[in-house]
Design a protein around this motif. Structure first.
Motif, PDB file in Angstrom:
ATOM      1  N   LYS A   1       2.549   1.484  -3.646  1.00 26.48           N
ATOM      2  CA  LYS A   1       1.530   2.517  -4.421  1.00 26.48           C
ATOM      3  C   LYS A   1       1.390   3.890  -4.443  1.00 26.48           C
ATOM      4  O   LYS A   1       1.385   4.284  -5.519  1.00 26.48           O
ATOM      5  CB  LYS A   1       0.323   1.534  -4.384  1.00 26.48           C
ATOM      6  N   ARG A   2       1.570   4.347  -2.628  1.00 29.17           N
ATOM      7  CA  ARG A   2       1.584   5.787  -2.842  1.00 29.17           C
ATOM      8  C   ARG A   2       2.159   6.730  -3.468  1.00 29.17           C
ATOM      9  O   ARG A   2       2.756   8.259  -3.441  1.00 29.17           O
ATOM     10  CB  ARG A   2       0.751   6.141  -1.682  1.00 29.17           C
TER      11      ARG A   2
ATOM     12  N   LEU B   1       1.041  -1.590   0.260  1.00 22.40           N
ATOM     13  CA  LEU B   1       0.048  -0.042  -0.100  1.00 22.40           C
ATOM     14  C   LEU B   1       0.648   1.011  -0.181  1.00 22.40           C
ATOM     15  O   LEU B   1       0.248   2.533  -0.809  1.00 22.40           O
ATOM     16  CB  LEU B   1      -0.906  -0.202   1.346  1.00 22.40           C
TER      17      LEU B   1
ATOM     18  N   ARG C   1       4.000  -0.299  16.665  1.00 25.02           N
ATOM     19  CA  ARG C   1       3.924   0.955  16.327  1.00 25.02           C
ATOM     20  C   ARG C   1       2.613   1.471  17.847  1.00 25.02           C
ATOM     21  O   ARG C   1       2.253   2.506  18.232  1.00 25.02           O
ATOM     22  CB  ARG C   1       3.015   1.369  15.200  1.00 25.02           C
ATOM     23  N   LYS C   2       1.164  -0.393  17.335  1.00 17.87           N
ATOM     24  CA  LYS C   2       0.442   0.059  18.636  1.00 17.87           C
ATOM     25  C   LYS C   2       1.044   0.084  20.262  1.00 17.87           C
ATOM     26  O   LYS C   2       0.701   0.556  21.127  1.00 17.87           O
ATOM     27  CB  LYS C   2      -0.836  -0.774  18.358  1.00 17.87           C
TER      28      LYS C   2
ATOM     29  N   ARG D   1      -9.179  17.208  -5.796  1.00 15.46           N
ATOM     30  CA  ARG D   1      -9.531  15.976  -4.579  1.00 15.46           C
ATOM     31  C   ARG D   1      -9.293  14.609  -5.023  1.00 15.46           C
ATOM     32  O   ARG D   1      -9.636  13.834  -3.657  1.00 15.46           O
ATOM     33  CB  ARG D   1     -10.764  15.623  -4.542  1.00 15.46           C
ATOM     34  N   ARG D   2      -8.958  14.281  -5.841  1.00 16.18           N
ATOM     35  CA  ARG D   2      -8.034  12.747  -6.592  1.00 16.18           C
ATOM     36  C   ARG D   2      -6.675  12.610  -5.223  1.00 16.18           C
ATOM     37  O   ARG D   2      -5.707  11.727  -6.260  1.00 16.18           O
ATOM     38  CB  ARG D   2      -8.465  12.058  -7.265  1.00 16.18           C
ATOM     39  N   LEU D   3      -6.231  13.744  -5.073  1.00 10.94           N
ATOM     40  CA  LEU D   3      -4.359  13.645  -5.012  1.00 10.94           C
ATOM     41  C   LEU D   3      -3.974  12.131  -3.874  1.00 10.94           C
ATOM     42  O   LEU D   3      -3.009  11.976  -3.958  1.00 10.94           O
ATOM     43  CB  LEU D   3      -4.017  14.893  -4.389  1.00 10.94           C
ATOM     44  N   GLY D   4      -4.971  11.798  -3.030  1.00  9.98           N
ATOM     45  CA  GLY D   4      -4.384  11.048  -2.151  1.00  9.98           C
ATOM     46  C   GLY D   4      -4.231  11.087  -0.718  1.00  9.98           C
ATOM     47  O   GLY D   4      -4.056  12.855  -0.608  1.00  9.98           O
ATOM     48  N   SER D   5      -3.888  10.276   0.367  1.00  6.04           N
ATOM     49  CA  SER D   5      -3.475  11.226   0.801  1.00  6.04           C
ATOM     50  C   SER D   5      -2.153  11.259   1.474  1.00  6.04           C
ATOM     51  O   SER D   5      -2.043  11.968   2.841  1.00  6.04           O
ATOM     52  CB  SER D   5      -4.189  10.876   2.589  1.00  6.04           C
ATOM     53  N   THR D   6      -1.944  11.001   0.868  1.00  3.55           N
ATOM     54  CA  THR D   6       0.176  11.184   1.173  1.00  3.55           C
ATOM     55  C   THR D   6       1.320  11.979   0.671  1.00  3.55           C
ATOM     56  O   THR D   6       2.142  11.920   0.628  1.00  3.55           O
ATOM     57  CB  THR D   6       0.700   9.262   0.923  1.00  3.55           C
TER      58      THR D   6
END
Lengths: 82, 415
Positions: free
Chosen positions: B61-62, B58, B89-90, B125-130
């Protein structure tokens, strides 16, 4: 596309975003993406993009905000593909 | 330590490449297609399998910022090489004693390009979160901080081609001040046309060796006619000696000290050329900070970019150290193998210097058989290894200089 087919396709899209894969086992309509699957809220926008691509639809921000559970997501997709 | 260089990825392969004088410079089709004058460069040969070891499918991919990719691989490797644990991490607490100063010049040229096109095509709006985390200056340290659970200072420095060396000095200073036990230090830079175009436009890259890539980067040569662009990352885990001994960490070398300054873009100094007084003061400042005499320096890893300034740099070293001829330390230029990795240069070259110090060898400085006469006047040509050489070394000095007339020099001692 039937409700079952959409649900199945959605689960495939969501799966890579879930770190703890065991959370995917009991997945059902009521499963909450953030709370039950522990998906990072920032990643929701990426899921929306993947869903748009997979179903060739556009999900506006208001609809996206309603996609809290698997059932919500299926309903949004069904409405857009209808 | 960890390294992602144009001639090798990973410490063991990199050391082997240094010893055999392996060039990482190739003809790059993209540069030709984009009508660059210089069509050769150094791009780290990172394989898909290697990427998958460090990032999830994932994330990959970004991830479009290859500088961030290089920096994370080098940083993770350095952490692992130092015998430090990877936390959960958790469930695990942050490691409050460990931080990172991972510099970057332009870690994300391709991510920025991708985003700009998306925006102009009305697809924000489709740039993605990263996109933000990939394109922010501190992207690489932010990624690494999360991967390693760092709880001390997590930041990115930037001082052009001085960045990598400066990061090491800044990290060492923080440990000296007692504010951290360990700092992961280094730098990264991305590769490709969108990072290198500005230099090509300035005509400072070598346009005469497109048909002979491995001969293109020629530091200290009379026929040096511009630098060859590269990229990648280098990372060194610096640690307080007491803490390192306590946990039985493998120790490569000691950072004795260092100095950073600027020539103020006065006298011979400009935005793009160094004020030689600044360089000399920086070297002297580093010796002073390290508490050593100029006579103790065994070898120098120069900035030496394969441009007309190489003779000036050697002259500055000679003046600062008050040493010349056969009394001059050994000096070599890694850029002869990997090109100029810009912000990452100092970090990759520092990793090379430490490997040479620990391994008692000097890597060849390629393509300087036709030594520049002005350099030959100052130092004995025997002081520039042209083939692999075994050498007992105790102190290695590494310098870097960058646009903005900024300088840095760090002193390593064998441990």
């Amino acid at each position: 596309m039937t409700q079952e087919q959409i649900t199945e396709k959605l689960q495939t899209i969501i799966a890579p975003y879930v770190e703890d894969k065991s959370a995917l086992e009991g997945i059902n309509g009521e499963t909450n993406l953030l709370n039950d699957l522990d998906i990072n809220s920032a990643n929701l926008v990426d899921i929306i993009i993947d869903v748009e691509d997979a179903f060739d639809i556009e999900i506006d921000d208001d609809s996206a905000e309603k996609m809290l559970t698997v059932k919500d997501a299926v309903e949004v997709v069904m409405a857009k593909t209808a | 330590m960890g390294v992602v260089a144009p001639n090798a990825v990973g410490l063991a392969d990199f050391e082997a490449a240094l010893k055999e004088g392996k060039s990482g410079i190739q003809f790059i089709e993209e540069l030709k297609n984009l009508k660059f004058s210089c069509q050769v460069g150094g791009i780290p040969p990172v394989t898909l399998e290697q990427k998958q070891q460090y990032f999830s499918e994932l994330e990959l991919k970004r991830l479009k910022a290859n500088g961030v990719l290089y920096g994370c691989i080098a940083g993770m490797d350095a952490w692992k090489d130092a015998g430090l644990p990877f936390s959960d991490r958790k469930t695990d607490e942050a490691d409050w004693d460990s931080g990172c100063i991972m510099g970057a010049g332009l870690a994300s040229a391709r991510a920025i390009r991708y985003a700009m096109y998306m925006i102009d095509e009305l697809n924000t709006r489709r740039l993605g979160s990263t996109i933000t985390q990939q394109t922010m200056s501190s992207g690489v340290s932010a990624y690494l901080g999360g991967m390693l659970g760092l709880g001390n200072q997590v930041t990115t420095n930037a001082s052009a081609c001085s960045t990598g060396t400066e990061a090491i000095i800044m990290g060492a200073e923080r440990i000296r001040l007692g504010k951290a036990k360990r700092m992961l230090c280094g730098a990264c830079d991305s590769t490709g046309a969108y990072v290198w175009a500005g230099f090509d436009a300035m005509r400072v890259m070598n346009r005469r060796s497109n048909d002979a890539p491995e001969k293109a980067s020629r530091p200290m040569s009379e026929t040096a006619s511009g630098f060859v662009p590269g990229g990648g990352a280098g990372a060194l885990l610096l640690e307080d000696l007491e803490s390192a001994l306590e946990r039985n960490a493998p120790i490569y070398a000691e950072v004795l000290g260092g100095f950073t300054n600027s020539g103020g873009q006065r006298k011979s100094g400009t935005m793009t050329a160094p004020n030689t007084s600044g360089i000399e003061r920086c070297i002297i400042g580093a010796l002073h900070d390290a508490g050593i005499e100029a006579s103790e320096v065994d070898a120098i890893s120069g900035h030496l970019t394969s441009t007309m300034f190489d003779p000036g740099e050697v002259a500055s070293w000679s003046k600062a150290l008050q040493r010349r001829g056969s009394d001059f330390p050994y000096i070599n230029a890694l850029k002869s193998m990997i090109g100029h990795c810009l912000s990452a240069a100092g970090a990759i070259e520092a990793v090379a210097a430490v490997l040479q110090l620990k391994g008692n060898f000097l890597h060849p400085s390629l393509n300087c058989g036709d030594l520049h006469p002005e350099i030959a006047e100052i130092i004995d040509s025997q002081k520039i290894p042209q083939t692999f050489q075994k050498a007992e070394l105790n102190i290695f000095a590494k310098s870097s200089f960058g646009f903005g007339d900024v300088n840095s020099c760090v002193i390593f001692r064998k441990y």
